[in-house]
Design a protein around this motif. Structure first.
Motif, short mmCIF file in Angstrom:
data_model
loop_
_atom_site.label_atom_id
_atom_site.label_comp_id
_atom_site.label_asym_id
_atom_site.label_seq_id
_atom_site.Cartn_x
_atom_site.Cartn_y
_atom_site.Cartn_z
N LEU A 194 89.46 117.60 -11.80
CA LEU A 194 88.36 117.75 -10.65
C LEU A 194 87.30 117.70 -11.44
CD1 LEU A 194 89.25 120.90 -8.57
CD2 LEU A 194 90.10 118.61 -7.83
N SER A 195 86.71 117.43 -12.32
CA SER A 195 85.64 117.55 -13.48
C SER A 195 85.29 115.81 -13.33
CB SER A 195 85.22 118.19 -14.13
OG SER A 195 85.63 119.41 -14.39
N SER A 196 86.43 115.28 -13.03
CA SER A 196 85.67 113.45 -12.80
C SER A 196 85.97 112.94 -11.61
CB SER A 196 87.11 112.94 -14.02
OG SER A 196 88.51 113.65 -13.76
N LEU A 197 86.66 113.89 -11.25
CA LEU A 197 86.16 112.93 -9.48
C LEU A 197 84.54 112.45 -9.25
CD1 LEU A 197 88.23 114.71 -7.75
CD2 LEU A 197 89.09 112.08 -8.26
N SER A 198 83.97 111.87 -10.09
CA SER A 198 82.11 111.81 -9.47
C SER A 198 81.69 111.27 -8.29
CB SER A 198 81.83 110.96 -11.53
OG SER A 198 82.42 109.76 -11.33
N THR A 199 82.20 110.32 -8.44
CA THR A 199 82.09 109.57 -7.00
C THR A 199 83.27 108.72 -6.67
OG1 THR A 199 81.56 107.19 -8.14
CG2 THR A 199 79.77 108.42 -7.85
N ASP A 228 83.14 111.82 -0.23
CA ASP A 228 83.15 111.87 1.49
C ASP A 228 81.73 111.83 1.52
OD1 ASP A 228 84.41 114.52 0.78
OD2 ASP A 228 85.59 113.82 1.80
N CYS A 229 81.53 112.76 0.90
CA CYS A 229 80.00 114.23 1.52
C CYS A 229 79.17 113.57 0.87
CB CYS A 229 79.91 114.78 2.07
SG CYS A 229 80.40 116.55 0.37
N ARG A 230 77.95 114.24 1.05
CA ARG A 230 76.77 114.32 0.08
C ARG A 230 75.44 115.14 0.11
NH1 ARG A 230 77.79 109.40 2.33
NH2 ARG A 230 76.31 109.90 4.32
N VAL A 231 75.07 115.49 -0.38
CA VAL A 231 74.21 116.40 -0.89
C VAL A 231 73.06 115.98 -1.87
CG1 VAL A 231 74.12 118.68 -1.94
CG2 VAL A 231 76.08 118.62 -1.21
N LYS A 238 67.22 113.78 -4.79
CA LYS A 238 68.33 113.11 -5.17
C LYS A 238 69.71 113.34 -5.14
CE LYS A 238 70.75 113.20 -9.89
NZ LYS A 238 70.98 113.83 -11.19
N THR A 239 70.46 112.50 -4.80
CA THR A 239 71.68 112.25 -3.97
C THR A 239 72.76 113.28 -5.12
OG1 THR A 239 70.56 111.20 -1.91
CG2 THR A 239 72.45 111.44 -2.08
N PHE A 240 73.87 114.01 -4.64
CA PHE A 240 75.46 113.85 -4.92
C PHE A 240 76.17 114.06 -4.62
CE2 PHE A 240 71.50 117.36 -6.62
CZ PHE A 240 72.03 116.91 -7.90
#
Length: 315
Positions: A9-14, A18-21, A26-28
């Motif tokens: 899960l930690s490696s699921l950077s991008t 399916d959503c942006r915070v 800055k966008t995550f």
């Protein structure tokens, strides 16, 4: 979380995002299933009938990009060991995030780590945590911090850091943590707190600060009510209601006066000697002349030996 799943899960950077915070500028890139599983707050926004569920964008306020990145790292792994490298201020911010976004695990982990660190903190750090605990009404943590301050830092309880506390926390600190300190020292810190925090600038009538009674506001209110009753007329329905800014100011003034009174009443002046009272509260502008005379009388009566009865009784 299982050891094999956390790094995945930690490696699921991008990947598969399916959503942006969006926090500030800055966008995550994030994943709905992870945020929704971690937080009822994000679950409601992403899966409920909100615009965020359609756009996939969440704009967050009152948090910095740095703190959200730490929060994101936590909910993607639930590895509380990552918290060990953070400053106390970051842990308190993460606790606030968990409290606001309904993530009980991070609030619990942050609180546990702060409690562990508290045993080795200096007094300034403990006072900061004490205010933090009051802000979230965590009674058990407050008791823990109170005990640590009273046992390990009893000689420095009335330090300069106390003057930075909010009014509600300050009065609790003075009446609980610092209750063991001499009354003269407690009075001095109260006087300094009131002076530097501007609690006296709007209270011009010293009678409103008398420690034995504060009836001036009630008298004023009764007088105004009586005048209003005597001058009562039928309401004019054609006139729009007028906002009473002066009344609002009077209420604020009364709250300030009540706060000052509560602080002054927390001091047991009879524990002072006459000289201590004269050189301290006796020269202060916080007490009225009447209050000073009353206190001096009580101090004198407490220290005066009982007088023998003169003459003899007759049957």
């Amino acid at each position: 979380m299982d050891k094999w799943l956390a790094p995945v899960l930690s490696s699921l950077s991008t990947e598969f995002a399916d959503c942006r915070v969006i926090v500030g500028s800055k966008t995550f890139e994030c994943h709905k299933v992870i945020l929704a599983s971690a937080s009822e707050f994000f679950k409601g926004m992403l899966l409920g009938n909100f615009k965020e569920s359609i756009s996939g964008e969440i704009h967050l306020q009152n948090v910095t990009p740095e703190i959200f990145e730490k929060f994101r790292k936590y909910v993607y792994s639930y590895n509380n060991q990552t918290l060990n490298g953070y400053e106390n201020a970051d842990l308190m911010d993460l606790y606030e995030c968990g409290n606001q976004w309904l993530v009980p695990s991070i609030t619990s982990d942050c609180l546990s780590l702060l409690s562990e660190r508290a045993t080795a903190m200096n007094l300034d750090g403990l006072i900061e945590l004490y205010e933090f605990a009051h802000n979230y009404e965590n009674k058990s943590f407050i008791q823990t911090l109170t005990s640590l301050m009273m046992t390990k830092h009893s000689g420095q309880l009335l330090c300069e850091r106390v003057l930075l506390l909010g009014s509600d926390v300050f009065i609790q600190y003075i009446t609980t943590v610092a209750k063991m300190k001499p009354e003269t020292e407690r009075y001095k810190i109260i006087e300094k707190y009131l002076e530097i925090n501007g609690f006296l600038k709007d209270i011009n009538d010293k009678e409103e600060r008398e420690i034995n009674a504060m009836t001036q506001f009630d008298n004023n209110e009764n007088e105004l009510n009586n005048k209003a009753e005597n001058n009562k007329t039928e309401p004019d329905t054609q006139k729009a209601p007028v906002k009473n800014d002066n009344a609002n100011g009077e209420i604020k003034g009364k709250l300030k006066a009540d706060f000052v009174k509560s602080l002054l009443c927390s001091i047991d002046y009879t524990k002072m000697s006459v000289n201590e009272f004269y050189s301290g509260p006796g020269k202060s502008e916080l007490l009225t002349y009447k209050a000073k005379y009353d206190i001096l009388y009580k101090i004198a009566m407490k220290r005066s030996p009982p007088q023998p009865a003169f003459g003899r009784s007759f049957m």
